[in-house]
Motif scaffolding. Structure first.
Motif, PDB file in Angstrom:
ATOM      1  N   HIS A 166       0.868  -1.180   0.000  1.00  0.00           N
ATOM      2  CA  HIS A 166       0.000   0.000   0.000  1.00  0.00           C
ATOM      3  C   HIS A 166       0.905   1.230   0.000  1.00  0.00           C
ATOM      4  N   CYS A 201      -4.645   5.836   0.076  1.00  0.00           N
ATOM      5  CA  CYS A 201      -3.688   4.827  -0.347  1.00  0.00           C
ATOM      6  C   CYS A 201      -3.306   5.158  -1.785  1.00  0.00           C
ATOM      7  N   GLU A 203      -1.087   3.326  -3.799  1.00  0.00           N
ATOM      8  CA  GLU A 203      -0.471   2.218  -4.546  1.00  0.00           C
ATOM      9  C   GLU A 203      -1.589   1.212  -4.797  1.00  0.00           C
ATOM     10  N   PHE A 204      -1.789   0.836  -6.052  1.00  0.00           N
ATOM     11  CA  PHE A 204      -2.900  -0.065  -6.351  1.00  0.00           C
ATOM     12  C   PHE A 204      -2.773  -1.359  -5.539  1.00  0.00           C
ATOM     13  N   CYS A 205      -3.828  -1.672  -4.762  1.00  0.00           N
ATOM     14  CA  CYS A 205      -3.715  -2.789  -3.821  1.00  0.00           C
ATOM     15  C   CYS A 205      -4.926  -3.698  -3.890  1.00  0.00           C
ATOM     16  N   HIS A 209      -8.917  -0.379  -3.793  1.00  0.00           N
ATOM     17  CA  HIS A 209      -7.817   0.559  -3.563  1.00  0.00           C
ATOM     18  C   HIS A 209      -8.310   2.008  -3.460  1.00  0.00           C
ATOM     19  N   MET A 212      -9.666   3.227  -0.030  1.00  0.00           N
ATOM     20  CA  MET A 212      -8.801   3.043   1.131  1.00  0.00           C
ATOM     21  C   MET A 212      -8.270   4.415   1.540  1.00  0.00           C
TER      22      MET A 212
HETATM   23 CU1  CUA Z   1      -4.080   0.182  -0.267  1.00  0.00          CU
HETATM   24 CU2  CUA Z   1      -4.186   0.977  -2.435  1.00  0.00          CU
END
Ligand code: CUA
Length: 332
Positions: A166, A201, A203-205, A209, A212
């Motif tokens: 993340h 967030c 960063e692609f998670c 995502h 978040m």
């Molecule tokens: Cu956690 Cu994107």
């Protein structure tokens, strides 16, 4: 025509100015580091704009200048001089950028760690577990998705991940930094004015995502200390029969398997700590305002709001459901 043009440019200018303000904006700095980053950004923009205009002017001049009948060798010498000068200026500009970037980077790392407040943030799909720790590293408070910090005090944020990568980003306060499974990252920041700043967030998670988010609430030191003391208390005992019924339902149902409410027998660790749920501004990681209607919608069908979240749907009868909501709303 002229009026339309004037209106359009006025609207554009207003949009531009409005775009530079906000509770999730890197060009509206509220802290030491974000300020350095914003100044760095403006420096790049201004220098790049000047270079762009100069190149455009040179291009137009080259296209339209009258050709003189100079001999070829003289012409070649002149061209080499112009090219040499341009390369020299480019190297100088890039070097100035480099020096400015290094200087900005030093500013970002200039906060003293001594006396900093320590907060450990663990990212997981798709919310933020927040742990306040004392100087020796012992945790003294657990919360989620809403980080309170005092204004003017350095804060060390230690970052971990429970599952995938993340990225922690509060644009008004600092640049972004990744949360990497099995690795502890750290970020020093300081808010220089009070406010509620939205983090995201970065960063692609996974599927959710985009949902978040989190909030950083910067408040004057005494106010922050009051908040801290209140959060350290166990949950408030029920004040009405309905709230008592709600608590009974909470601790005896699936809720207690995943959530903790300090002061009750619910001590699950899969989901956010709900001891002071009602004191938070949002639910579901800054996805919805924390109001009864949203809370009800979230509990009855979280998959409809955040598909893929670990929280399962529930089917309490309407009276039980109202009691549960009343209890959750009493967790101030
Ligand atoms: Cu956690 Cu994107």
């Amino acid at each position: 025509m002229a009026r339309a043009l004037r209106d359009a440019s006025l609207t554009f200018a207003l949009l531009l100015v409005a775009g530079c303000r906000g509770d999730q904006h890197s060009l509206d700095p509220a802290g030491h580091q974000a300020d350095a980053i914003a100044r760095h950004w403006w420096f790049f923009l201004i220098v790049s704009t000047v270079v762009y205009v100069l190149v455009a002017v040179a291009l137009v001049w080259a296209l339209f200048r009258r050709k003189r009948n100079a001999d070829q060798r003289e012409h070649d010498r002149h061209s080499m001089r112009v090219i040499g000068l341009s390369v020299g200026i480019t190297v100088v500009v890039v070097f100035v950028f480099l020096v400015h970037a290094v200087w900005t980077n030093r500013t970002l790392g200039a906060l003293p760690e001594r006396d900093a407040i320590r907060i450990e943030v663990t990212g997981q799909q798709w919310w933020w577990h927040v742990l306040y720790k004392d100087a020796s590293g012992s945790p003294y408070l657990t919360t989620a998705n809403e980080i309170h910090i005092p204004v003017g005090v350095p804060v060390k944020i230690e970052l971990l991940s429970r599952d995938v990568i993340h990225s922690f980003w509060v644009p008004n306060l600092h640049g972004k930094i990744d949360l990497i499974p099995g690795h502890r990252n750290a970020l020093m920041l300081r808010a220089d004015r009070a406010g509620v700043f939205r983090g995201q967030c970065a960063e692609f998670c996974g599927l959710q995502h985009a949902l978040m988010g989190f909030l950083v609430v910067a408040q004057p030191r005494d106010e922050w200390e009051r908040w801290l003391r209140a959060q350290q208390q166990p949950s408030a005992p029920p004040q009405t029969a309905e709230q008592a019924r709600g608590r009974e339902l909470f601790v005896s149902s699936q809720c207690a398997v995943c959530h903790t409410v300090r002061g009750t027998t619910a001590f699950g660790h899969t989901g956010p700590d709900l001891t002071h749920l009602a004191s938070r501004r949002t639910i579901a990681a800054a996805t919805l305002p924390n109001r009864r209607g949203h809370l009800g919608g979230w509990i009855s069908d979280p998959q409809n709001i955040k598909a893929g979240t670990l929280m399962p749907p529930s089917d309490f009868g309407s009276e039980d459901f109202k009691a549960l909501l009343s209890y959750l709303e009493s967790l101030r």
